[in-house]
Write a protein that holds these residues in place. Structure first.
Motif, short mmCIF file in Angstrom:
data_model
loop_
_atom_site.label_atom_id
_atom_site.label_comp_id
_atom_site.label_asym_id
_atom_site.label_seq_id
_atom_site.Cartn_x
_atom_site.Cartn_y
_atom_site.Cartn_z
N PRO A 86 1.07 -1.02 0.10
CA PRO A 86 0.03 0.06 -0.14
C PRO A 86 0.89 1.14 0.16
O PRO A 86 1.93 1.28 0.57
CB PRO A 86 -0.75 -0.31 1.24
CG PRO A 86 -1.01 -1.63 1.50
CD PRO A 86 0.45 -2.07 1.20
N LYS A 87 0.31 2.30 -0.71
CA LYS A 87 0.90 3.42 -0.79
C LYS A 87 1.13 4.16 0.42
O LYS A 87 0.35 4.12 1.40
CB LYS A 87 0.52 4.33 -1.76
CG LYS A 87 0.47 3.66 -3.21
CD LYS A 87 -0.11 4.61 -4.38
CE LYS A 87 -0.06 4.17 -5.67
NZ LYS A 87 -0.64 5.04 -6.59
N ASN A 88 2.29 5.28 0.79
CA ASN A 88 2.38 6.01 2.02
C ASN A 88 2.21 4.98 3.27
O ASN A 88 1.30 5.16 4.03
CB ASN A 88 1.07 7.06 1.93
CG ASN A 88 1.68 8.21 1.15
OD1 ASN A 88 2.54 8.50 1.01
ND2 ASN A 88 0.43 8.39 0.40
N GLY A 89 3.46 4.08 3.20
CA GLY A 89 3.65 3.62 4.62
C GLY A 89 3.32 2.21 4.70
O GLY A 89 3.51 1.37 5.48
N GLY A 90 2.99 1.57 3.51
CA GLY A 90 2.66 0.05 3.69
C GLY A 90 3.93 -0.77 3.66
O GLY A 90 5.27 -0.36 3.41
N SER A 91 3.74 -2.08 4.11
CA SER A 91 4.87 -2.95 4.48
C SER A 91 4.84 -4.05 3.94
O SER A 91 3.39 -4.43 3.48
CB SER A 91 5.22 -3.02 5.85
OG SER A 91 4.26 -3.62 6.67
N ARG A 92 5.54 -5.24 4.12
CA ARG A 92 5.49 -6.39 3.45
C ARG A 92 4.30 -7.19 4.33
O ARG A 92 4.02 -8.14 3.91
CB ARG A 92 6.87 -7.22 3.56
CG ARG A 92 7.39 -7.36 5.03
CD ARG A 92 8.82 -7.92 4.88
NE ARG A 92 9.80 -7.95 5.81
CZ ARG A 92 9.51 -8.91 6.94
NH1 ARG A 92 8.59 -9.82 6.76
NH2 ARG A 92 10.16 -8.77 8.07
N SER A 93 4.21 -6.88 5.49
CA SER A 93 3.09 -7.37 6.26
C SER A 93 1.80 -7.34 5.69
O SER A 93 0.53 -8.10 6.10
CB SER A 93 2.83 -6.82 7.80
OG SER A 93 2.70 -5.46 7.72
N ASP A 94 1.70 -6.43 4.60
CA ASP A 94 0.34 -5.99 3.82
C ASP A 94 -0.01 -7.03 2.81
O ASP A 94 -0.78 -6.89 2.06
CB ASP A 94 0.13 -4.79 3.41
CG ASP A 94 0.26 -3.70 4.70
OD1 ASP A 94 -0.56 -3.70 5.69
OD2 ASP A 94 0.99 -2.63 4.69
N TRP A 95 1.12 -7.76 2.37
CA TRP A 95 1.19 -8.50 1.13
C TRP A 95 0.03 -9.66 1.41
O TRP A 95 -0.06 -10.25 2.32
CB TRP A 95 2.41 -9.20 0.70
CG TRP A 95 3.74 -8.21 0.38
CD1 TRP A 95 3.40 -6.80 0.16
CD2 TRP A 95 5.09 -8.55 0.68
NE1 TRP A 95 4.48 -6.04 -0.15
CE2 TRP A 95 5.46 -7.39 0.09
CE3 TRP A 95 5.80 -9.64 0.91
CZ2 TRP A 95 6.96 -7.15 0.08
CZ3 TRP A 95 7.07 -9.69 0.66
CH2 TRP A 95 7.81 -8.08 0.22
#
Length: 397
Positions: A262-271
């Motif tokens: 996700p844009k603006n602060g997303g990380s690999r935990s969001d995959w």
């Protein structure tokens, strides 16, 4: 204009901050490529490209005689290599014998020769846990428990040091650093300047002097970069109008990863779990590198810019909105270098040419220019005030 020496000058971030108020009589840098970047921006007349350990006392004495002509050096600045003091070092601070850590004692050597009115030192925050730093403080202060000199033929200093976050001094980046300002003692005894160490080897606090800048609010990353109107890029592209606005290419798998971040602060935990994007090594419960493959956030502050800042795989160095890692220019701007600051990755000194990784190392190791400006401006105010008092005492005393 007040005088200064810039030790371990690197690419010249501190010198950029110094030039407004100080005449730099000497800057020392060992690495020839980094020194080429320095020379591009600040000239080479005062630049000494040499291992500081091999600079003999005779050179410093001749420089003092030639450049100062019986005047005192106003400010000595030192930003010695920090890698040996880093929290990422595999050795504990009490047993770490990294030879680079001993370079800090060159500051003592040169302070004893020039006896500057003030000393400014910057390093990583973890340096305070090292025995070598405690030894450095004792030698630089040169004060006994009664407030008198330990060594009569050497200068004494009232030291103030704190761990600061660059974001509190106008830099759009979280970057914790140790800042030290030492003020030469001209009147004894001075018991406030005594530095004690308890039986457990812990530094005891001393009464701080007042030479310290006020905190300033930094712009968020988005607001800070917006003023430079950088062109959008794809992974692996370069802006034809700005050769430093270039970013590394991404593999097909990493392109899929960043598109799923996700844009603006997303990380690999969001995959999404069903796409098998996570590395096996990151699936282990004891792995804590959560920023790896993450995006920066325009609404917040940037993470610490490191030497690996161009690599999407080495930290939260994904662009906040575009599917790529940050560019060299963006990294330099986050370190608050001016937009027209020149970098080279070649000994030949050709601007914008050479290894991108080499340039990234220069940027990652630099002191943010605006952070340096805050402290140097406050030091200049102190020197100006002291100089004016001396003139008034001479005229009316």
């Amino acid at each position: 204009m007040f005088t200064t020496i810039d030790l371990f000058s690197g690419a010249g971030g501190v010198s950029q901050a110094l030039k407004k108020h100080f005449k730099i009589i000497c800057a020392v840098e060992y690495d020839k490529i980094i020194a080429s970047t320095y020379a591009l921006n600040h000239g080479s007349d005062h630049l000494l490209i040499k291992d500081i350990k091999k600079i003999k006392k005779k050179y410093w004495n001749n420089l003092k005689k030639k450049k100062l002509d019986k005047q005192e050096l106003d400010l000595l600045v030192a930003t010695p290599p920090c890698q040996g003091f880093s929290r990422h070092s595999r050795k504990k601070s009490d047993i770490n014998s990294d030879e680079r850590n001993k370079l800090i004692f060159q500051v003592i050597k040169i302070s004893n020769i020039f006896e500057p009115k003030l000393v400014l030192l910057e390093n990583v925050d973890n340096i305070i846990n090292f025995k070598v730093f405690k030894s450095f403080l004792k030698l630089l202060s040169n004060i006994d428990m009664n407030g008198n000199k330990l060594y009569k033929n050497k200068p004494s200093y009232h030291i103030r040091y704190e761990v600061v976050d660059a974001v509190d001094f106008g830099v759009p980046q979280h970057r914790k650093r140790l800042i030290l300002i030492a003020k030469k003692i001209d009147s004894f005894p001075n018991v406030d300047a005594f530095i004690s160490i308890n039986q457990k080897g812990k530094l005891q606090s001393v009464k701080p002097h007042e030479i310290w800048p006020n905190k300033t609010i930094a712009l968020t990353l988005g607001d800070y970069l917006k003023q430079y109107n950088l062109a959008p890029l794809r992974a692996g592209e370069q802006d034809p109008e700005d050769k430093l606005h270039r970013c590394r290419n991404l593999s097909e798998l990493n392109l899929i990863r960043i598109r799923n971040t996700p844009k603006n602060g997303g990380s690999r935990s969001d995959w999404p779990e069903n796409q098998n994007l996570e590395l096996d090594c990151h699936k282990k419960s004891n792995i804590n590198f959560g920023d790896v493959y993450g995006r920066m956030d325009f609404r917040e502050y940037a993470p610490t810019i490191t030497c690996g800042c161009l690599a999407y795989t080495k930290g939260r160095f994904g662009h906040p909105e575009e599917d790529r890692a940050i560019s060299i220019r963006e990294a330099a701007l986050i370190q608050t270098f001016p937009k027209d600051y020149k970098f080279t990755g070649k000994i030949s000194g050709i601007s914008c040419e050479g290894s991108s990784e080499n340039i990234a190392t220069q940027i990652g190791n630099a002191v943010p220019v605006i952070l340096a400006e805050n402290f140097i401006t406050r030091i200049h105010e102190e020197l100006t005030s002291t100089s004016n008092r001396s003139i008034n005492n001479f005229v009316y005393g």
